[in-house]
Write an enzyme that holds these catalytic residues in place. Structure first.
Site, mmCIF file in Angstrom:
data_model
loop_
_atom_site.group_PDB
_atom_site.id
_atom_site.type_symbol
_atom_site.label_atom_id
_atom_site.label_comp_id
_atom_site.label_asym_id
_atom_site.label_seq_id
_atom_site.Cartn_x
_atom_site.Cartn_y
_atom_site.Cartn_z
ATOM 1 N N ARG A 32 -4.100 -4.076 3.034
ATOM 2 C CA ARG A 32 -5.109 -3.708 1.909
ATOM 3 C C ARG A 32 -4.913 -4.746 0.786
ATOM 4 O O ARG A 32 -6.027 -4.955 0.116
ATOM 5 C CB ARG A 32 -4.811 -2.183 1.738
ATOM 6 C CG ARG A 32 -5.293 -1.011 2.682
ATOM 7 C CD ARG A 32 -5.192 0.181 2.216
ATOM 8 N NE ARG A 32 -3.644 0.342 2.201
ATOM 9 C CZ ARG A 32 -2.997 1.275 1.396
ATOM 10 N NH1 ARG A 32 -3.850 1.947 0.309
ATOM 11 N NH2 ARG A 32 -1.792 1.726 1.504
ATOM 12 N N LEU B 260 1.292 3.898 9.972
ATOM 13 C CA LEU B 260 -0.053 3.272 9.924
ATOM 14 C C LEU B 260 -1.039 3.926 9.015
ATOM 15 O O LEU B 260 -0.964 5.369 8.928
ATOM 16 C CB LEU B 260 -0.790 3.073 11.216
ATOM 17 C CG LEU B 260 -0.504 2.006 12.063
ATOM 18 C CD1 LEU B 260 -1.321 2.189 13.409
ATOM 19 C CD2 LEU B 260 -1.298 0.715 11.604
ATOM 20 N N ASP B 261 -1.793 3.417 8.274
ATOM 21 C CA ASP B 261 -2.740 4.172 7.150
ATOM 22 C C ASP B 261 -3.441 5.227 8.053
ATOM 23 O O ASP B 261 -3.831 4.789 9.079
ATOM 24 C CB ASP B 261 -3.457 3.325 6.384
ATOM 25 C CG ASP B 261 -2.616 2.533 5.298
ATOM 26 O OD1 ASP B 261 -1.798 3.051 4.997
ATOM 27 O OD2 ASP B 261 -3.073 1.586 4.701
ATOM 28 N N PRO B 262 -4.010 6.232 7.464
ATOM 29 C CA PRO B 262 -4.758 7.307 7.995
ATOM 30 C C PRO B 262 -6.176 6.661 8.570
ATOM 31 O O PRO B 262 -6.546 7.092 9.714
ATOM 32 C CB PRO B 262 -5.464 8.399 7.029
ATOM 33 C CG PRO B 262 -4.032 8.043 6.271
ATOM 34 C CD PRO B 262 -3.598 6.894 6.116
#
Length: 666
Positions: A265, A80-82
Site C-alpha cells: 500500500r 495479509l490485509d483484509p
C-alpha cells in the site's frame, strides 16, 4: 511439498506442508498431532474480505476438534490485509516456531494500483479523500519510473497498519483520527513511525489501462463512481470496500518481488507521488512466499476438509489377558474369513482342537512349492485386504476394552514423504542395524520414540513402524511398492514388537517354541530354528495319547501371583494355522538339540536360565524391557521343571521325553 528435504544421511525433519499436492494425494491429516513432530504448514488462499485472524480462528477450531485437544498452537507466517488474497501460511503445532523464519522469506505480489486519487488507508477500505491530476500518468512514464524503486531503501508504513509507537498500534490512532476527522494521517505517520529498511527486487508492469484523460473529476462523477460496496459475507460486514471502478482513473497491474516488511500500500502511494499524482491500491494478491507459490495454496474450505475424520476400522483382541487394538485406515481392511477356514477359526475361538498338525521341514518345503504361484500373484497389490485370520479367535468386544487396551497400532494407507526425514535426521541415532542377514531391519531412536525400518533387501525399504514415547501407540507405514504378503508379515512383526514392549514388565514372555498339552499340563519345546521343535511336537501327537497342540511358533507364558506359570495360545503360530484361544499350566520347558541319539537331562539355576533366554522375543536395547524379561525368565527357571534334550527325529525321542517329564506315567 516437503519443505527443505533432501535425500542425504543428514536429512533434517521439517514441518509437513499440507499443500495442494498433499490434498490431492492424501486428502486428510492424521488424528494424532504427534505424527507431525515438527508441526504442519498449510498454505491457505486467504479469501477477499477475511482478516488473517479469521482464517486462524476457523482452522484452529477444526484442528483442536480433530486432534482431540483443548488447545493447539496455530498462527500464521505474515499477515495479509483484509482486502488482499493469496498465500497465508498457517502454522500448526511446533511449526509455529518456524513462523519467524518463514516471515523472513521474500514475497511476491500482484498489485492493482489506481492513479489520480488517494485514500486514508492507501487501499479501498476507506473512501477517496483527495483527487490529483493525471497529466503525467502514462504507461511510458510508469515504465521509466519503476526501475527507480528497485533496490534497498527506506519506507514509511501507512498509519493504518500494525506498526507500533510507544506501545500503541498505529491503526488504533488512525481509526480515532479518521472518525474524528483530525489531522493529516500521512504527516502523523511520518512523525511517529520509524522508517523501515526494505528491498524491492523486481517490478514488472503486467497491464495498463488508460483513464478518461481528465485531470479533474466532477462532484457528480465522484458521487456515482465512488460507492461503498456492501460485503457479500455477513460475518465480515465490519469490513467496508469502496468501488471506484466507475471513476475511469488510470490503472496498472504490477508484479512485485520484495523483502519482509514491505507495505505494498505504501509502495503504491510512493509510485503515485513519483508520477506527480496520487495513487492507492485497488487489488492485492500474494503469489509467492519463499518456497511456496499460489499454485500450492488451498482454499479455507479445503483446509478444513483436511481435518475430516479418518476412515478406519478398529478391532480389539485379547492374548494372555492383555488387550490391544489394531486399526486399519482405508483402503486397508480386514479380509473376511474364507469358508475353508471358518471351522478352524470357530474351534480356535472356543479353545478346541483345530485338527491341524505341526509342519515338519519336509512339510514346509512342500507347502512352499504349493504356494509358489500364490505368492507370485501377491507380489502385485491388487487390493488392500489383510489376511489377519489368526487374530479372529482372540477378538474382544470394542466397547468393553477400548479403555483397557495396553497398546494400539494403526496401519496407515501409505508412507508419507516426511517420514524418511524423521529417521534420517541429524538428531536421530541408530540403535541397531541388521543388514548382514535376514530379516533386514534398522532401529532408530529420536526424542524417546523408536522407528523400526523393515527391508525386503539390505538396500530396499519396505515399511516403517513408529512407536511413540509412551509405547502405547504405534503406527505402521507401508511402502506402496511392497507386496501385500510382505506387508502382512511386517504388520504381524510390528504387533509382536509392541506386544513385547508393553507386556515385558507384566510377567509376560513371548516365546519362540512349540507347545504340546498332555494330561492337563503344557510342555514347551525350545530350540534354534531348524532344530526340529515342530517335528518333535508332531511325534508327541503321533505316539502319546491324550495330546493336543496349543501353538507351534509363538506362544506366550505369564506368571501368576502364586509364582506358577501358564502358557497361552496366540495369533502367531508360524506356518501352522493353530490359532487357539486356550491356555494351560506350564508343566515343563525342554530345550532341544539335534544329536546322534536320544538323551534328556534335568537342568536348574543358571543353566535353566540360559536355556530359556535365547527363545524369548526381546528388545535387547531397551533396559526397562530387558529388566522385566530377565526377571520373568529367572522366576520361570526356578519354578518350572527345565530340561536339555539331544534327540533324533524319531518316535523314541517323543516317548523318552514324555517318560522323563511324567516320570514314566504314560
Amino acid at each position: 511439498m516437503q519443505i527443505g528435504t533432501d535425500q542425504t544421511d543428514t536429512m533434517d525433519i521439517r514441518p509437513l506442508a499440507a499443500d495442494r499436492n498433499f490434498l490431492n494425494e492424501t486428502g486428510r491429516i492424521a488424528e494424532d498431532i504427534e505424527e507431525y513432530p515438527e508441526g504442519i504448514i498449510i498454505p491457505v488462499d486467504k479469501p477477499y474480505r477475511w482478516t488473517s485472524a479469521d482464517v486462524i480462528r476457523k482452522i484452529k477450531f477444526a484442528a483442536c476438534r480433530h486432534f482431540h485437544k483443548k488447545n493447539i498452537k496455530v498462527g500464521h507466517a505474515g499477515t495479509l490485509d483484509p482486502l488482499a488474497t493469496g498465500i497465508l501460511l498457517v502454522c500448526i503445532g511446533k511449526a509455529t516456531k518456524k513462523a519467524q523464519e518463514l516471515q523472513s522469506h521474500d514475497k511476491e505480489y500482484i498489485a492493482g494500483i489506481t492513479f489520480g486519487a488517494t485514500t486514508p488507508s492507501y487501499d479501498q477500505e476507506k473512501e477517496i479523500d483527495r483527487f490529483f491530476p493525471v497529466d503525467n500518468v502514462s504507461e511510458k512514464n510508469l515504465r521509466e519510473k519503476l526501475p527507480e524503486f528497485i533496490g534497498t531503501g527506506e519506507q514509511i508504513a501507512p498509519l493504518f497498519s500494525a506498526k507500533s509507537s510507544d506501545g500503541i498500534r498505529a491503526y488504533e490512532l488512525a481509526r480515532k483520527m479518521y472518525r474524528q476527522g483530525q489531522g493529516n494521517l500521512d504527516a502523523t505517520a511520518s512523525e511517529i513511525l520509524q522508517k523501515s529498511v526494505i528491498t524491492i527486487k523486481e517490478l514488472e508492469l503486467l497491464d495498463w489501462k488508460e483513464g478518461k484523460g481528465k485531470t479533474e473529476i466532477s462532484p457528480e462523477e465522484t458521487l456515482t463512481g465512488n460507492k461503498m460496496e456492501e460485503p457479500g459475507n455477513a460475518r465480515n460486514n465490519r469490513i467496508k470496500v469502496t468501488d471506484n471502478s466507475g471513476l475511469g482513473l488510470p490503472r496498472a497491474s504490477i508484479r512485485i518481488t520484495c523483502s519482509k516488511g514491505t507495505y505494498i500500500r505504501a509502495l503504491a502511494r510512493d509510485i503515485g507521488e513519483a508520477m506527480d499524482s496520487g495513487a492507492f491500491l485497488d487489488a492485492l494478491r500474494r503469489t509467492g512466499n519463499g518456497e511456496f507459490s499460489d499454485k500450492d495454496t488451498i482454499s479455507v474450505q479445503e483446509a478444513l476438509s483436511l481435518f475430516s475424520p479418518v476412515d478406519k476400522e478398529f478391532r480389539y483382541f485379547k492374548v494372555a489377558g492383555h488387550t490391544f487394538g489394531i486399526g486399519l485406515e482405508k483402503p486397508w481392511e480386514f479380509a473376511p474369513v474364507p469358508p475353508e477356514k471358518e471351522e478352524i477359526i470357530k474351534r480356535g475361538k472356543a479353545g478346541l482342537e483345530t485338527g491341524v498338525e505341526p509342519l515338519s521341514a519336509d512339510d514346509e518345503a512342500a507347502l512352499r512349492m504349493e504356494n509358489k504361484n500364490t505368492h507370485k500373484a501377491d507380489q502385485v497389490r491388487e487390493d488392500h485386504k489383510l489376511k489377519l485370520f489368526g487374530y479372529e479367535p482372540f477378538a474382544s468386544g470394542k466397547d468393553e476394552n477400548t479403555g483397557q487396551a495396553i497398546f494400539t497400532i494403526t496401519v496407515k494407507e501409505k508412507m508419507p514423504e516426511w517420514i524418511p526425514g524423521t529417521i534420517y535426521g541429524k538428531d536421530t541415532r541408530i540403535i541397531i542395524d541388521n543388514k548382514d542377514k535376514a530379516p533386514y531391519f534398522t532401529v532408530y531412536e529420536r526424542d524417546g520414540e523408536y522407528f523400526y525400518e523393515f527391508r525386503q533387501l539390505p538396500d530396499r525399504r519396505a515399511g516403517i513402524l513408529r512407536i511413540f514415547k509412551d509405547c502405547s501407540r504405534g503406527v505402521f507405514y507401508p511402502l506402496a511398492e511392497t507386496a501385500r504378503c510382505r506387508t502382512l508379515y511386517q504388520i504381524n512383526s510390528s504387533i509382536m514388537l509392541m506386544f513385547v514392549q508393553n507386556t515385558a514388565c507384566k510377567g509376560t514372555l513371548l516365546m519362540h517354541a512349540s507347545v504340546i498339552r498332555h494330561k492337563g499340563k503344557a510342555n514347551m519345546f525350545l530350540g534354534t530354528s531348524g532344530t526340529g521343535k515342530s517335528t518333535h511336537s508332531k511325534l508327541w501327537l503321533k505316539n502319546i495319547e491324550d495330546c493336543d497342540l496349543i501353538n507351534d511358533d509363538n506362544p506366550v507364558i505369564r506368571s501368576a501371583e502364586d509364582g506358577s506359570f501358564r502358557i497361552f495360545g496366540t495369533p502367531w503360530s508360524g506356518k501352522t494355522p493353530c490359532y487357539r484361544n486356550t491356555d494351560a499350566p506350564l508343566g515343563s520347558i525342554v530345550r532341544l538339540e539335534q544329536a546322534s541319539g536320544n538323551k534328556i537331562a534335568k537342568i536348574k539355576g543358571i543353566e535353566a536360565f540360559t536355556a530359556i533366554l535365547p527363545s524369548v522375543s526381546s528388545i535387547r536395547w531397551n533396559r526397562e524391557v530387558m529388566d522385566g524379561i530377565t526377571g520373568t525368565i529367572e522366576k520361570a527357571a526356578m519354578t518350572v521343571p527345565c530340561y536339555n534334550m539331544g534327540c533324533l527325529p524319531d518316535d523314541e525321542a517323543a516317548r523318552i521325553c514324555c517318560r522323563t517329564i511324567y516320570e514314566g506315567d504314560l
